[in-house]
Write a protein that holds these residues in place. Structure first.
Motif: not given
Length: 262
Positions: A81, A83, A134, A167, A170, A218, A222, A224, A235, A239, A241, A243
């Motif tokens: 979780d 980010v 992602t 999703y 962020v 995420n 969204w 954080v 997050t 949940k 995330s 990147h």
């Protein structure tokens, strides 16, 4: 954080960014062989640090200052979780974790910066889909980085694809320009900001701009928050995330990868 105004790079300058990006690429290839259950993120960080130096680079994050805080590590290691900006530690990775590794390299005064989210052993289908979407959104954003277009073309490509899959994107953290500084203008959001949101400019994309595009996506909200360590962003709902980030050059046909990292 934004250390310098945007500049258009010459081909000679792009070649310098390519050298730094190549070390980033090689470091990711190496790090990928280290990630497995039972290994700590601190172990991986220390080996990545040694590898970067051996290749003639300097870890760009090590010693990076934000206000009174100084980051002490060569990599950011953000698990599950988390980010971004996760601090490496001695806690062993577990089967089913995901780990986002962010690596920046300086060589001869020029920077490269990328991130990749890895599965640790086998992961469940929901996490696997999050990583794949992602990563694909990053590729769509890179394809939209065409000279003559607008910056928000990148943002729209990422936003549409991620939101169509349900999703959260962020908003508090964004991509950036890169060159002789790790963070340069322009800021590159992964969503299209509303008119009242300040700090963003929907500028025309010009050939020779160098950008670090980096969707942070995420599974849930969204939103954080930053932990008490002052660095780690997680997050808001706990949940997972994902990147993915890559340094690219704006070209008429879209973003060009300085080092062809796949």
């Amino acid at each position: 954080m934004w250390e310098q105004e945007m500049t258009i790079k010459s081909e000679a300058e792009i070649a310098k960014i390519r050298e730094s990006s190549h070390i980033v690429h090689e470091t990711f290839e190496y790090v990928g062989t280290l990630i497995k259950p039972g290994v700590s993120t601190l172990e991986i960080n220390d080996k990545a640090d040694e590898f970067i130096v051996k290749k003639g680079g300097k870890p760009a994050f090590k010693g990076y200052k934000v206000g009174r805080q100084t980051f002490q590590y060569a990599t950011c290691m953000s698990k599950n979780d988390a980010v971004v900006h996760g601090i490496p530690n001695d806690e062993p990775l577990q089967e089913g974790d995901t780990i986002s590794v962010d690596i920046g390299v300086e060589k001869d005064g020029w920077f490269g910066d990328s991130a990749w989210t890895f599965p640790v052993g086998g992961i469940d289908a929901e996490k696997a889909k999050l990583l794949e979407i992602t990563k694909e959104s990053l590729l769509l954003g890179i394809a939209a980085a065409r000279a003559g277009g607008r910056l928000y073309d990148i943002s729209q490509a990422v936003q549409d694809y991620c939101q169509s899959n349900g999703y959260g994107i962020v908003k508090d953290l964004v991509g950036h320009g890169i060159g002789t500084h790790l963070h340069e203008e322009p800021q590159v959001p992964n969503y299209v900001p509303r008119r009242f949101e300040t700090g963003y400019r929907n500028i025309e994309l010009r050939e020779g701009m160098t950008l670090a595009i980096e969707p942070m996506v995420n599974m849930g909200t969204w939103r954080v928050k930053t932990l008490r360590d002052g660095w780690t962003v997680v997050t808001a709902d706990g949940k997972p995330s994902a990147h993915f980030e890559h340094t690219i050059v704006v070209r008429p046909w879209g973003g060009e990868d300085p080092d062809q990292m796949s």
